[in-house]
Enzyme design. Structure first.
Site, PDB file in Angstrom:
ATOM      1  N   ILE A 155      41.013  53.943  44.390  1.00 36.70           N
ATOM      2  CA  ILE A 155      39.475  53.386  44.521  1.00 36.70           C
ATOM      3  C   ILE A 155      39.263  52.946  45.674  1.00 36.70           C
ATOM      4  O   ILE A 155      38.352  53.426  46.591  1.00 36.70           O
ATOM      5  CB  ILE A 155      39.201  52.411  43.411  1.00 36.70           C
ATOM      6  CG1 ILE A 155      39.448  52.985  42.119  1.00 36.70           C
ATOM      7  CG2 ILE A 155      37.850  51.831  43.844  1.00 36.70           C
ATOM      8  CD1 ILE A 155      39.204  52.169  41.187  1.00 36.70           C
ATOM      9  N   PRO A 206      44.320  44.993  42.219  1.00 34.45           N
ATOM     10  CA  PRO A 206      44.506  44.690  41.115  1.00 34.45           C
ATOM     11  C   PRO A 206      44.535  43.206  40.805  1.00 34.45           C
ATOM     12  O   PRO A 206      44.892  42.433  41.401  1.00 34.45           O
ATOM     13  CB  PRO A 206      45.894  45.243  40.309  1.00 34.45           C
ATOM     14  CG  PRO A 206      46.610  45.368  41.537  1.00 34.45           C
ATOM     15  CD  PRO A 206      45.586  45.600  42.671  1.00 34.45           C
ATOM     16  N   ARG A 234      38.189  43.106  39.464  1.00 30.24           N
ATOM     17  CA  ARG A 234      38.548  42.235  38.265  1.00 30.24           C
ATOM     18  C   ARG A 234      38.043  40.901  38.503  1.00 30.24           C
ATOM     19  O   ARG A 234      38.113  40.264  39.755  1.00 30.24           O
ATOM     20  CB  ARG A 234      39.803  42.007  37.931  1.00 30.24           C
ATOM     21  CG  ARG A 234      40.304  43.252  37.145  1.00 30.24           C
ATOM     22  CD  ARG A 234      39.788  43.485  35.815  1.00 30.24           C
ATOM     23  NE  ARG A 234      40.496  44.685  35.074  1.00 30.24           N
ATOM     24  CZ  ARG A 234      39.952  45.909  35.040  1.00 30.24           C
ATOM     25  NH1 ARG A 234      38.832  46.098  35.818  1.00 30.24           N
ATOM     26  NH2 ARG A 234      40.519  46.801  34.454  1.00 30.24           N
ATOM     27  N   GLU A 263      33.788  37.657  31.863  1.00 27.94           N
ATOM     28  CA  GLU A 263      33.101  38.706  31.295  1.00 27.94           C
ATOM     29  C   GLU A 263      33.322  38.900  29.885  1.00 27.94           C
ATOM     30  O   GLU A 263      32.360  39.428  29.044  1.00 27.94           O
ATOM     31  CB  GLU A 263      33.019  39.859  32.126  1.00 27.94           C
ATOM     32  CG  GLU A 263      34.218  40.622  31.917  1.00 27.94           C
ATOM     33  CD  GLU A 263      34.567  41.933  32.814  1.00 27.94           C
ATOM     34  OE1 GLU A 263      34.191  41.804  33.981  1.00 27.94           O
ATOM     35  OE2 GLU A 263      34.810  42.926  32.185  1.00 27.94           O
ATOM     36  N   HIS A 295      30.184  45.696  34.414  1.00 25.76           N
ATOM     37  CA  HIS A 295      31.388  46.269  34.580  1.00 25.76           C
ATOM     38  C   HIS A 295      30.850  47.818  34.243  1.00 25.76           C
ATOM     39  O   HIS A 295      31.380  48.350  33.069  1.00 25.76           O
ATOM     40  CB  HIS A 295      32.262  45.828  33.439  1.00 25.76           C
ATOM     41  CG  HIS A 295      33.811  46.272  33.599  1.00 25.76           C
ATOM     42  ND1 HIS A 295      34.779  45.200  33.445  1.00 25.76           N
ATOM     43  CD2 HIS A 295      34.206  47.345  34.227  1.00 25.76           C
ATOM     44  CE1 HIS A 295      35.844  45.798  33.888  1.00 25.76           C
ATOM     45  NE2 HIS A 295      35.722  46.928  34.280  1.00 25.76           N
TER      46      HIS A 295
END
Ligand code: NAI
Length: 332
Positions: A155, A206, A234, A263, A295
């Site tokens: 990404i 990550p 995240r 979340e 998200h």
């Protein structure tokens, strides 16, 4: 294979039912999250299929193992929610979808940056109200600005490519620099130098014990005054109370978030008729220079098709006792 799905929404059913025509698994859908109270719903299944906010801690994994379930298929890329040590000791195989569309997440990150910088969300409401004034909508040119990218995997690298297309200077920090980076024009640097020099910092690494609260008070203190911080990775990469303090002091320019560390109790549900009980999140919503999506960075038709196909194929491979390249293992 009989598979119990948790945290299911209408769009999950749509894409999984369509993809399953080619597999013939028996899919059982539950809207509830997986946790110690709901694990019992999976009784009789061979596998569970879960999403980002389902609980896969030792207690839940133990319950699954007791019901004879030894396969967990994550229909997402991140696997920070799984206790891999417990899974391994219980003989539970965990598979994931490592790549379904880096474009979906990278493009959403750009959408957030453009919207936040040019206040598109505010402008949209104003114009609908018949207010055509520009005061308060001032942005900056992206051209020539320095973008700091933390994590240049699938990404992050795609995000860098797009930012280079805006003629931005791209600084990056990663434990393992990407071999394609030089061709794209990415300059690797230390984390501190990236934070000190960037006009926009975007997080694409990550969540691990090492990256938990990577952006804390000290890191924020290193950022350029007025810097924009973007997190589509995240939530727990950022220490949210420290972020709120910086926003109140005005040291950070603006913040765009697609993820939030707590979340799990909020996102993917409609709470519009309820009082939000999370005071930290509620405070975040009050800042005019904070833009939040729930998200949704992954949420494109292409990504959902790939997620469904890969997940069902992962399960088919496990069912045939074949080696699955998407199995998540503890690092050696
Ligand atoms: P990836 O595994 O391809 O890339 C992650 C990169 O981070 C790797 O290059 C790795 O070396 C680097 N990294 C690991 N630890 C680091 C550290 N301590 N400091 C700096 N760099 C570090 O993963 P991918 O596919 O690019 O996804 C990145 C993250 O995006 C996922 O872990 C997930 O949390 C998030 N994500 C968010 C979605 C959303 O809808 N908002 C959807 C999909 C992924």
């Amino acid at each position: 294979m009989k598979v119990a799905f948790f945290s299911v929404h209408s769009y999950d059913r749509e894409f999984f039912d369509e993809a399953n025509v080619g597999f013939g698994h028996e899919l059982q859908y539950f809207t509830t999250h997986l946790d110690t109270r709901t694990a019992v719903l999976a009784e009789g299944a061979e596998a569970v299929c879960t999403f980002v906010n389902d609980t896969l801690d030792p207690a839940v994994l133990e319950q699954l193992a007791q019901m004879g379930i030894r396969k967990v298929a994550l229909r997402c890329a991140g696997f920070n929610q799984v206790d891999l040590r417990a899974a391994e000791s219980l003989g539970i195989q965990v598979v994931r979808v490592p790549e379904y569309s880096p474009y979906a997440v990278a493009e959403h990150t750009i959408a957030l940056i453009l919207a936040l910088n040019r206040k598109i969300h505010v402008a949209h409401s104003r114009v609908r109200d018949g207010n055509f004034r520009l005061a308060g909508l001032l942005g900056f040119d992206l051209h020539g600005k320095t973008i700091g990218v933390i994590g240049t995997g699938k990404i992050g690298l795609e995000f860098c490519r797009i930012m280079r297309g805006f003629s931005c200077r791209v600084l990056a920090y990663d434990l393992y620099p990407h071999p394609a980076a030089a061709d794209i024009g990415i300059e690797y640097t230390s984390l501190d130098a990236l934070l000190e020099q960037s006009d926009i910092v975007s997080l694409h690494c990550p969540l691990t014990p090492e990256t938990h609260h990577l952006i804390d008070e000290e890191a924020i203190g290193r950022m350029k005054p007025g810097c924009m911080l973007v997190n589509t990775s995240r939530g727990a990469l950022i220490d949210t109370p420290a972020l709120i303090r910086a926003l109140k002091q005005g040291t950070l320019g603006s913040v765009a978030l697609d993820v939030y560390e707590e979340e799990g109790d909020l996102f993917f549900e409609d709470w519009s008729a309820h009082v939000i009980q999370d005071d930290v999140f509620a405070r975040l919503l009050t800042f005019p220079n904070v833009l939040i999506t729930a998200h949704q960075a992954f949420f494109t038709r292409d990504a959902l098709q790939n997620i469904a196909l890969t997940t069902l194929s992962n399960l088919a491979q496990l069912g045939r006792c074949e080696t699955c390249p998407n199995e998540v293992k503890l690092p050696d």
